[in-house]
Design a protein around this motif. Structure first.
Motif, mmCIF file in Angstrom:
data_model
loop_
_atom_site.group_PDB
_atom_site.id
_atom_site.type_symbol
_atom_site.label_atom_id
_atom_site.label_comp_id
_atom_site.label_asym_id
_atom_site.label_seq_id
_atom_site.Cartn_x
_atom_site.Cartn_y
_atom_site.Cartn_z
ATOM 1 N N GLU A 124 0.832 -1.194 0.000
ATOM 2 C CA GLU A 124 0.000 0.000 0.000
ATOM 3 C C GLU A 124 0.867 1.244 0.000
ATOM 4 O O GLU A 124 2.068 1.187 0.265
ATOM 5 N N ASN A 125 0.235 2.348 -0.319
ATOM 6 C CA ASN A 125 0.897 3.648 -0.275
ATOM 7 C C ASN A 125 0.372 4.423 0.927
ATOM 8 O O ASN A 125 -0.813 4.334 1.262
ATOM 9 N N THR A 126 1.240 5.175 1.558
ATOM 10 C CA THR A 126 0.866 5.938 2.739
ATOM 11 C C THR A 126 1.423 7.346 2.630
ATOM 12 O O THR A 126 2.568 7.528 2.214
ATOM 13 N N VAL A 127 0.598 8.327 3.013
ATOM 14 C CA VAL A 127 1.060 9.708 3.107
ATOM 15 C C VAL A 127 1.179 10.049 4.577
ATOM 16 O O VAL A 127 0.218 9.875 5.348
ATOM 17 N N LEU A 128 2.357 10.513 4.988
ATOM 18 C CA LEU A 128 2.623 10.847 6.381
ATOM 19 C C LEU A 128 2.883 12.335 6.533
ATOM 20 O O LEU A 128 3.479 12.965 5.660
ATOM 21 N N LEU A 129 2.434 12.885 7.658
ATOM 22 C CA LEU A 129 2.826 14.235 8.064
ATOM 23 C C LEU A 129 3.672 14.096 9.313
ATOM 24 O O LEU A 129 3.229 13.516 10.311
ATOM 25 N N ARG A 130 4.910 14.602 9.247
ATOM 26 C CA ARG A 130 5.802 14.534 10.405
ATOM 27 C C ARG A 130 6.332 15.921 10.713
ATOM 28 O O ARG A 130 6.467 16.768 9.837
ATOM 29 N N ASP A 131 6.640 16.113 11.980
ATOM 30 C CA ASP A 131 7.241 17.375 12.392
ATOM 31 C C ASP A 131 8.325 17.084 13.419
ATOM 32 O O ASP A 131 8.252 16.100 14.152
ATOM 33 N N MET A 132 9.309 17.965 13.443
ATOM 34 C CA MET A 132 10.432 17.779 14.345
ATOM 35 C C MET A 132 10.111 18.301 15.741
ATOM 36 O O MET A 132 9.649 19.431 15.902
ATOM 37 N N ASN A 133 10.303 17.447 16.727
ATOM 38 C CA ASN A 133 10.228 17.871 18.122
ATOM 39 C C ASN A 133 11.610 18.393 18.502
ATOM 40 O O ASN A 133 12.556 17.620 18.645
#
Length: 394
Positions: A124-133
């Motif tokens: 499957e394909n996945t779109v992720l949103l990540r941010d730096m802590n």
């Protein structure tokens, strides 16, 4: 006498000034190279075309440096004032100005900030949103979704529209060209149509940093260039005596190795099995090639192989044909290409799953049959018994 006093006073003043200048220079060097003021990691964002003055003011405002002027002067002294690289970079706590100059002028992939990642996977394909802590220096997942069957979360929509967010495409090892194309079509932050699916095996699994609105075809061309360069380098460094006449044949073998094991350390051993089989005139007898002949690389076969499929002769049924299939069956990564061109030196000609995610290798059919029996017991305990042959079975 008066002039002598004036000269003496002037000399004294000059010495004092020189001492003061030397002290100021020493202090400035210490301030530039010594620990910085920030107690936490800082995400430093360099905008496209940003000037050194703007960046120095930004760093001072963030509290990453104690003096914008000293930062600019130090960058000038290091002859780095024109070397700023666009991106977002994490600098550690107490980083010196000298360290920060090195980070923001070295370039390379961005290491902090908000990023939207499309992961093109086998299943499957996945779109992720990540941010730096910035307190921990680690990325934290903020949202995710599967573009095939889920609505895009509002947080990802906002991030995609933001000019500060980075966009990345991560292509897993072992995906097919069709899967990559379908994944890129689902990336709303890319642009343009894709006229045709690239040749199987011709695209390099890797992480690609892109800008919003980047061309899908241009990205595919970049993937192809990387794969061509990887294959050329590995082919040039290959040892003598391998059963491949062309780099394309090595790529076919690499794709089989990629699909046969998910354990990185096993790749050279798996490659040795198939190389030994080719050299002994044996058939490869590998399930992934048969599956590719059924699916044409379009999706995943979520069931075991049927006996009728194994008995049907196709260009990809290595239970029925001699040698290798006509094309790769996936896009192998550099490690699989390296394994195909640098197989382990073994006498193995069989292998079968061992229940741990890896494989049990064998030199003889009797040894292999014992390994198969153990695997069948594991399958029975799991309720996964199947009529299809085992991987590497003969």
């Amino acid at each position: 006498m008066i002039w002598r006093n004036i000269a003496s006073n002037f000399l004294t003043l000059l010495i004092v000034l020189l001492i003061a200048v030397a002290a100021a220079v020493a202090w400035a060097k210490h301030e530039f190279s010594g620990p910085g003021p920030s107690e936490v990691a800082q995400c430093v964002e360099i905008a496209p075309g940003a000037s050194l003055n703007a960046v120095s003011q930004q760093l001072a405002a963030q509290g990453a440096v104690s003096s914008a002027y000293l930062f600019r002067a130090g960058a000038d002294y290091m002859d780095k004032s024109r070397d700023l690289k666009f991106g977002s970079y994490l600098v550690p706590p107490r980083a010196s100005m000298q360290d920060i100059v090195g980070v923001v002028t070295a370039g390379g992939p961005s290491t902090c900030g908000t990023e939207v990642i499309l992961r093109v996977g086998v299943r499957e394909n996945t779109v992720l949103l990540r941010d730096m802590n910035q307190q921990t220096g680690a990325f934290e997942e903020m949202a995710r979704y599967n573009p095939a069957n889920e609505e895009q979360p509002e947080a990802i929509t906002v991030a995609t529209d933001s000019p500060d967010a980075r966009m990345r495409i991560t292509v897993a090892e072992g995906v097919t060209s069709w899967q990559i194309v379908e994944g890129l079509k689902a990336a709303g932050f890319l642009s343009g149509e894709i006229d045709e699916v690239p040749a199987e095996g011709s695209l390099a699994p890797d992480t690609y940093e892109v800008e919003k609105g980047s061309s899908r075809t241009a990205l595919l061309a970049d993937m192809a260039r990387r794969q061509t360069a990887i294959l050329a380098a590995e082919w040039e460094a290959r040892p003598f005596g391998l059963p491949y006449e062309t780099p394309e044949e090595a790529l076919i073998m690499a794709s089989i190795v990629e699909k046969e094991t998910g354990v990185a350390a096993e790749r050279p051993q798996v490659a040795s099995v198939f190389v030994n089989r080719l050299e002994q005139g044996m058939r490869l007898e590998t399930d992934p090639t048969v599956i590719y002949g059924i699916t044409n690389g379009q999706g995943v076969l979520d069931r075991g192989l049927r006996r009728s499929e194994l008995n049907t002769t196709t260009p990809y049924n290595t239970y029925r044909i001699d040698g290798m299939p006509p094309t790769p069956i996936a896009n192998p990564g550099r490690a699989a290409i390296n394994a195909a061109l640098n197989p382990a030196q073994t006498d193995f000609i069989f292998f079968v799953a061992d229940g741990t995610g890896g494989h049990a290798f064998a030199r003889t059919l009797d040894e292999h049959n014992r390994n198969v029996a153990r695997w069948r017991e594991i399958e029975a305990q799991r309720g996964e018994a199947t009529d299809s042959p085992v991987q590497g079975g003969g």
